[in-house]
Design an enzyme around this catalytic site. Sequence first.
Site: not given
Ligand code: BGC
Length: 749
Positions: A274
């Site tokens: 993530d």
């Molecule tokens: C989120 C993800 C997301 C990623 C990219 C993170 O903060 O938890 O679900 O895909 O950011 O934006």
Amino acid sequence: MRCSLTLTLATFLFATAFHASVLGAQAVPADAPYKIPATPVEQRVADLLRRMTVEEKATMLSGSGWMESAPIERLGIPAIKMADGPMGVRSWAGSSAITNAASGPAKVLSTSFPSGVAMAATWDPELVQREGQAIGQEVKALGRDMILGPTVNINRVPLWGRNFEGYGEDPYLTSRLGVAYIKGVQSEGVIPSVKHFAANNEEFERHRIDAHVDERTLHEIYLPAFKAAVEEGGAWTVMSAYNRLNGTYCAENVPLLNDILKKEIGFKGFVISDWGSTYSTAPTVNAGMDLEMPGGPPMQAWLARPSTLASGNGAGWLTQDKVLAEVKAGHIGEATLDDNVSRILRVIFESGLFDHPHLGGGEVDTPAQKAVALQGATEGIVLLKNAGSLLPLDAAKIHSIAVIGPNAAVARTGGGGSSLVRPKYAITPLDGIKERAGNGLDVKYAPGVGMEGEDPAQDIAEARTKLLKEATEAAAHADVAVVVVGRYSKLEGESFDVKTMDLPAGQDELIAAVEKANPHTIVVLNTGDPVTMTKWIDKTPALLDMWYGGQEGGHALASVLFGDANPSGKLPVSFPKRFEDSPAYGHYPGENLRVDYAEGIYVGYRYFDTKNVEPQFPFGFGLSYTNFEYSDLRVVHAVTHSGTQKQELDLVSVDVKNTGARDGAEVVELYVHDGHAKIDRPTHELKGFQRVELKAGETKTVQFNVDRADLSYWSPEKKDWIAEPGTFEIQVGASSRDIRLRGPLELKK
Ligand code: BGC
């Protein structure tokens, strides 16, 4: 002695790697096997890998930007260009903050599909697969390669800020829909990412919180959707979660990534972090985390912001220099590095990205894509109450409607954060109702209350009184009042949890006042989470949940209100009467950055139905404008042979009749009750469902297959799924608390 041996071995390995790099840097012939599409994928991966230098390999473990993996131009390895999801293609340029701002650069407008929970309420995997396919098409049309979804985390707590993204509380339902989404996306040669692995069930301190989940609960509740995504959906990537799981960050969690995902489940694709969830180099790489995101200059700039680190974000650990240093020191083996890189290459080949780059320039929000969004929004609406058959509205009989509420004249398409899509247009409930009502019906609008945190009027007593008065007057002078209440992206979204299960300030009072002014009041919920209703539900004649319905939410609502569509959605999550009744109450959000999943496997209806706690509305519940009758449950044991493989299963069938005067669709649910297990099991578990369309008066036979896996529980002692021979009970019904038919199923030794 030991130390010098390690060093010697490390130096040797690095020298070997470097040797390979010298060979690897040679010019690549145009007919190198990896460049030929007809070469089998595994051979392409091996051929390309042996041509790579160790530096090139190390480069591939971190992104080259906010939403792009690192390309290796010398070898023609493309960057994987990503876009956020899952409810459509979200703008990918800039940081999250930039992409959410209406004035941000690189505006990307695309179809806003209904939120995950709304799609879950359709109980329609075929539709979710078409949604996935439509999203895949839009990803390609916009020149991207990967969509960061689906979200398959379980709704454990009604306050999780991201409940709207997921598919509810049940692992079986979530699995079926996650698989469908993945199949749809991958059918377009676009890469999905199943997220967030694992036990990411609250936003509170999401970068630091340590979720303690016992092994059985993990296997029965929090892992099945990921397992199904890999085994049945063939998912190409999995995104590791921000949180810690049982003491270790998910991105460096050996039991989670290497042992469960890669060995036990057999995942062959790559694990992506993530955004900003890494805290080490060798432990992360060695745990089986393959690609760190974000990377490159945007990551450096982002890391330099004090707020990034202050919030607990971690990033910048898998940069080329750091990885190379660890390889040189012998902390990362060459085989490990090769495995990580191979996984990324495998996906690049398998998805077709290597041979057919997505150049963009295509059309998005096509009529077909919009139709999927509309169908999802419509099928996802759940009719929770309809006393005196107030609904559907008969446009020929009523003359005026008061449309009231802070969510009536704004299209609240989704919750906040990385999933929020900017559509080209979005239909508000008011627009949808006006459009459907036409000129013959007088439609009046009154907000009734300002939205908490959005409307300054909300803080001024006189302004509040005036708004409420206008609304009750409008209601009193209309034949029918429709009150659209709920939250919006700043009260329900990513990186924060919802403060309370109660509706935002003033909305309970608004509903009560409107109901008093007009007994023909229809309340419409526009949220992603369950809300408390105790202050008004007993007096409410009609209640609909439209969730966050995407850009077509207003049209969908109008079609259900006026009976053009017969509601068929069912709750993918139990609605507790109050937060105190929910199973995780007392074990949320945790203390000292640790949350114990002390309720264990008793999540959602597994808790309410086993412990006899009455919910406001049960899991799987939803009414229709018609009625369905269930009859003739049959359970037939069958043995099938495929080659030398013998498979035993039970064929369950049941007849379902539409006994009313309208065509409609019913979701038929199958639960398994195990009364003879040696260990504690929930009173029943969902193991099958089917959405069946029935014309007025029509009967259809609905069939299910129940196999051994459906009868099993996870045994931590045996480290395996166990189905104990004996008599199980098959339950077929219209909700977890409306079981219409029961019958025995024998499992022989
Ligand atoms: C989120 C993800 C997301 C990623 C990219 C993170 O903060 O938890 O679900 O895909 O950011 O934006």
